[in-house]
Design a protein around this motif. Sequence first.
Motif, PDB file in Angstrom:
ATOM      1  N   UNK A 108      33.160  49.808  41.362  1.00 51.61           N
ATOM      2  CA  UNK A 108      33.516  48.807  42.410  1.00 51.61           C
ATOM      3  C   UNK A 108      33.563  47.593  41.704  1.00 51.61           C
ATOM      4  N   UNK A 109      32.401  47.121  41.089  1.00 58.80           N
ATOM      5  CA  UNK A 109      32.301  45.528  40.463  1.00 58.80           C
ATOM      6  C   UNK A 109      33.348  45.420  39.520  1.00 58.80           C
ATOM      7  N   UNK A 110      33.832  46.563  38.427  1.00 56.27           N
ATOM      8  CA  UNK A 110      34.755  46.159  37.419  1.00 56.27           C
ATOM      9  C   UNK A 110      36.128  46.032  38.283  1.00 56.27           C
ATOM     10  N   UNK A 111      36.634  46.823  39.311  1.00 59.46           N
ATOM     11  CA  UNK A 111      37.925  46.749  39.900  1.00 59.46           C
ATOM     12  C   UNK A 111      37.808  45.615  40.713  1.00 59.46           C
ATOM     13  N   UNK A 112      36.828  45.267  41.173  1.00 56.19           N
ATOM     14  CA  UNK A 112      36.818  43.749  42.164  1.00 56.19           C
ATOM     15  C   UNK A 112      36.987  42.643  41.149  1.00 56.19           C
ATOM     16  N   UNK A 134      51.201  41.024  48.735  1.00 52.55           N
ATOM     17  CA  UNK A 134      51.104  39.745  48.432  1.00 52.55           C
ATOM     18  C   UNK A 134      49.663  39.896  47.542  1.00 52.55           C
ATOM     19  N   UNK A 135      48.700  40.696  47.633  1.00 49.70           N
ATOM     20  CA  UNK A 135      47.525  40.953  46.962  1.00 49.70           C
ATOM     21  C   UNK A 135      46.984  42.142  46.964  1.00 49.70           C
ATOM     22  N   UNK A 136      45.665  42.172  46.921  1.00 49.85           N
ATOM     23  CA  UNK A 136      44.726  43.321  46.761  1.00 49.85           C
ATOM     24  C   UNK A 136      43.358  43.233  47.434  1.00 49.85           C
ATOM     25  N   UNK A 137      42.927  44.515  48.028  1.00 54.50           N
ATOM     26  CA  UNK A 137      41.665  44.623  48.613  1.00 54.50           C
ATOM     27  C   UNK A 137      40.875  45.698  47.982  1.00 54.50           C
ATOM     28  N   UNK A 138      39.724  45.358  47.962  1.00 57.18           N
ATOM     29  CA  UNK A 138      38.585  46.361  47.357  1.00 57.18           C
ATOM     30  C   UNK A 138      37.452  46.502  47.911  1.00 57.18           C
ATOM     31  N   UNK A 139      36.959  47.645  48.308  1.00 53.75           N
ATOM     32  CA  UNK A 139      35.527  47.798  48.798  1.00 53.75           C
ATOM     33  C   UNK A 139      34.661  47.737  47.747  1.00 53.75           C
ATOM     34  N   UNK A 140      33.445  46.857  47.745  1.00 50.81           N
ATOM     35  CA  UNK A 140      32.448  46.669  47.098  1.00 50.81           C
ATOM     36  C   UNK A 140      31.052  47.420  47.391  1.00 50.81           C
ATOM     37  N   UNK A 141      30.740  48.450  46.569  1.00 48.15           N
ATOM     38  CA  UNK A 141      29.483  49.270  46.861  1.00 48.15           C
ATOM     39  C   UNK A 141      28.084  48.564  46.371  1.00 48.15           C
ATOM     40  N   UNK A 142      28.218  47.627  45.562  1.00 46.41           N
ATOM     41  CA  UNK A 142      27.068  47.365  44.642  1.00 46.41           C
ATOM     42  C   UNK A 142      27.018  48.159  43.276  1.00 46.41           C
ATOM     43  N   UNK A 143      28.023  49.013  43.195  1.00 49.89           N
ATOM     44  CA  UNK A 143      27.956  49.706  41.808  1.00 49.89           C
ATOM     45  C   UNK A 143      28.995  49.190  40.920  1.00 49.89           C
ATOM     46  N   UNK A 144      28.619  49.870  39.655  1.00 49.51           N
ATOM     47  CA  UNK A 144      29.454  49.333  38.572  1.00 49.51           C
ATOM     48  C   UNK A 144      30.874  49.416  38.664  1.00 49.51           C
TER      49      UNK A 144
END
Length: 249
Positions: free
Chosen positions: A37-41, A25-35
């Motif tokens: 993970x920001x782009x993927x988020x 149904x969707x996606x989950x991504x971990x945010x590290x505070x870096x570039x």
Amino acid sequence: MNDLKQYLTYLTTWIKEEVTKAHCNGVVVGLSGGIDSAVVGLLAQKAFPEQHLTVVMPCYSDQFDQECANLLINTHQLKHQIVDLSLTYDQLVATLALPQHQLALANIKPRLRMTTLYALAQSHNYLVLGTDNADEWHVGYFTKYGDGGVDLVPLIHLVKGEVQQAAHLLGVPSEIIMRPPTAGLWTAQTDEQELGVSYQQLDFYLQGKQVPVAVAQRIEHLHQVSEHKRQLAKAPPVAFSSLINEFKK
């Protein structure tokens, strides 16, 4: 930049298609505070405006990591959850009674984050998006069954410089774009210091541009020793049934 903008649109479509193929149904991504993970988020949000989840998972992390993750969340109104893994980490380390091996202890953190992401993903019927770029994938700069344990790796064909350009296009805050890349495994750790080469040198190498011989040798060494990370679990080359048939001949 226009070509990259089109590629980001392609990635958004690709993510949606892969999730559909997986009957999720969707996606989950971990945010590290870096570039990365920001782009993927932000790609996750574009692909699934209502059915994405970004997860911040501090584990004795630098406070700036969480500040950057929160900045991205607030700037783009990302759906999010914060899961503090510090106590879980302490309990596991105490139970294991490991010797003071810095990397073994540090790698528990991304592996706990992987477990967290998959638990949340399964509860929502989501897929897990990875954040590794082409540079990191080539030299194995990720933790096996940690941040390398994901379903989809949208940035796998983008070198670090292209990820930085993508970040500008997507509206990642400058504080995140400009900060030195770090895996956040221990205090004052940086990617380039640990790798022994710069991301620009890695970009040039992967793009077929000239780099110093020592740099090329270092990159080739890192690629060779990390090959196992880019493979599925290794199986014996001979099956049991084949061996039995061989004995009967």
